[in-house]
Design an enzyme around this catalytic site. Structure first.
Site, short mmCIF file in Angstrom:
data_model
loop_
_atom_site.label_atom_id
_atom_site.label_comp_id
_atom_site.label_asym_id
_atom_site.label_seq_id
_atom_site.Cartn_x
_atom_site.Cartn_y
_atom_site.Cartn_z
NE ARG A 54 -2.54 1.13 3.53
CZ ARG A 54 -3.28 1.01 4.63
NH1 ARG A 54 -4.58 0.74 4.55
NH2 ARG A 54 -2.74 1.14 5.83
CE LYS A 153 -2.04 4.65 7.00
NZ LYS A 153 -2.99 5.38 7.81
CD GLU A 186 -11.63 6.80 6.21
OE1 GLU A 186 -11.07 5.72 6.45
OE2 GLU A 186 -11.09 7.70 5.55
N1 PXG Z 1 -9.02 5.14 7.82
C1 PXG Z 1 -8.06 6.07 8.02
C2 PXG Z 1 -8.31 7.47 7.65
C3 PXG Z 1 -6.84 5.66 8.58
O1 PXG Z 1 -5.88 6.57 8.78
C4 PXG Z 1 -7.67 3.40 8.73
C5 PXG Z 1 -8.85 3.85 8.15
C6 PXG Z 1 -7.50 1.95 9.03
O2 PXG Z 1 -6.63 1.35 8.09
P1 PXG Z 1 -5.68 0.11 8.46
O3 PXG Z 1 -5.01 -0.21 7.16
O4 PXG Z 1 -4.76 0.59 9.52
O5 PXG Z 1 -6.58 -0.94 8.91
C7 PXG Z 1 -6.65 4.33 8.95
C8 PXG Z 1 -5.37 3.90 9.58
C9 PXG Z 1 -2.62 6.81 14.21
C10 PXG Z 1 -2.82 5.72 13.26
O6 PXG Z 1 -1.46 7.16 14.42
C11 PXG Z 1 -3.84 5.78 12.31
C12 PXG Z 1 -3.99 4.74 11.42
C13 PXG Z 1 -3.20 3.63 11.48
C14 PXG Z 1 -2.20 3.59 12.42
C15 PXG Z 1 -2.00 4.63 13.32
O7 PXG Z 1 -3.61 7.31 14.76
N2 PXG Z 1 -4.96 4.87 10.51
#
Ligand code: PXG
Length: 294
Positions: A54, A153, A186
């Site tokens: 990703r 991302k 989301e």
């Molecule tokens: N939506 C958004 C906007 C994200 O940033 C997810 C969904 C979940 O995706 P994954 O691939 O992790 O299942 C994310 C992921 C943090 C932090 O520092 C945020 C995320 C992941 C790790 C740490 O708050 N967001």
């Protein structure tokens, strides 16, 4: 080597205090770059390949050349965790556009920078996993995919941060973000699932959420367990009237929601399907992944 936390920057591990980037890095000047948040559990990195894939897709979408290969990034992640002697924790992997001039043109930046931090993370207290989160709807909308694809991302998280501020100001732990049409996209850092009459629902990625890796795992687990799962547009109504409501994300893992916009979800505590998926997810995190130490 000292006991200070070791941070990887462009091929070198350095003490936390020396881990610095230039003020001319376009990652800082414009949020121009991409990142991943990756967990490791019990001495194994969870879903490492999916995260690195990703990262490279996000980089490609913004025409950013990562100075390392897929294998080299993987190796650098492993090396950074080992240098910190950790078995459970969190990796923040980022690629910035690099040092450039004061002007948008990203192609004047000579070389992108790869930064890796391996540390600990605890987003919510254990009691939240037992009792469920308080969630509200945010006024801040997710940008239309034609403005900035939510699949990228990127280092520019202001849209999510604006929504997170609203959620915190309202006394909630998380905030639901809607898209321009008013459908659920989301949360600020997690994907959304609800259960109604034993069927599990999640918005399609085209609704404006990130194509979450935890989301995909939850979908696979649910189907393997024989649950019916539907990807379809959801409004707040479907969330208010859900039997169960939970979020998925690398940092949050699988976490139940107890109240949403003041409405009590189900019985106001984690429902049976949520609890089962939390358990299966936990089991997967403890038993799979790329081994860090031989
Ligand atoms: N939506 C958004 C906007 C994200 O940033 C997810 C969904 C979940 O995706 P994954 O691939 O992790 O299942 C994310 C992921 C943090 C932090 O520092 C945020 C995320 C992941 C790790 C740490 O708050 N967001």
């Amino acid at each position: 080597m000292s006991n200070a936390q070791q941070v990887y920057i462009d091929g070198k591990l350095c003490d936390e205090a020396d881990a610095k980037v230039s003020v001319f890095d376009h990652g800082l000047l414009y949020g121009d770059g991409v990142f991943e948040g990756i967990r490791f559990y019990n001495g194994r990195v969870f879903k490492l390949k999916a995260h690195i894939d990703r990262l490279f897709d996000s980089a490609k979408a913004i025409q950013l050349t990562v100075s390392l290969s897929h294998e080299e990034v993987t190796q650098a992640v492993m090396d950074t965790i080992r240098a910190n002697g950790l078995r459970d924790g969190y990796v923040r992997l980022l690629v910035t556009r690099g040092v450039g001039s004061l002007g948008l043109n990203p192609f004047l930046c000579e070389k992108s920078s790869v930064i890796i931090i391996a540390s600990k993370i605890a987003l919510y207290d254990e009691e939240k996993y037992q009792q469920g989160l308080t969630v509200v709807t945010c006024g801040t909308r997710r940008p239309a995919p034609a403005a900035l694809s939510p699949s990228v991302k990127s280092l520019n998280y202001l849209n999510n941060i604006m929504a997170k501020i609203e959620a915190i100001n309202a006394g909630a732990e998380e905030g639901v973000m809607l898209n321009e049409q008013g459908f659920v996209a989301e949360c600020t850092g997690d994907n959304v699932f609800v259960v109604k009459d034993h069927i599990i629902y999640t918005p399609p990625v085209t609704a404006g959420g990130l194509n979450g890796i935890t989301r995909r795992i939850v979908m696979d687990l649910a189907r393997e367990e024989g649950f019916e799962l539907r990807e379809q547009d959801l409004t707040r109504y479907e969330l208010y009237t859900a039997d169960e409501f939970f979020l998925s994300g690398t940092a949050a893992e699988v976490v139940p929601v107890a109240t949403y916009d003041g409405r009590i979800i189900g019985e106001g505590k984690p429902g049976p399907i949520t609890l089962r998926l939390m358990e299966f997810f936990r089991e997967l995190t403890q038993t799979t992944g790329e081994p860090i130490y031989d």
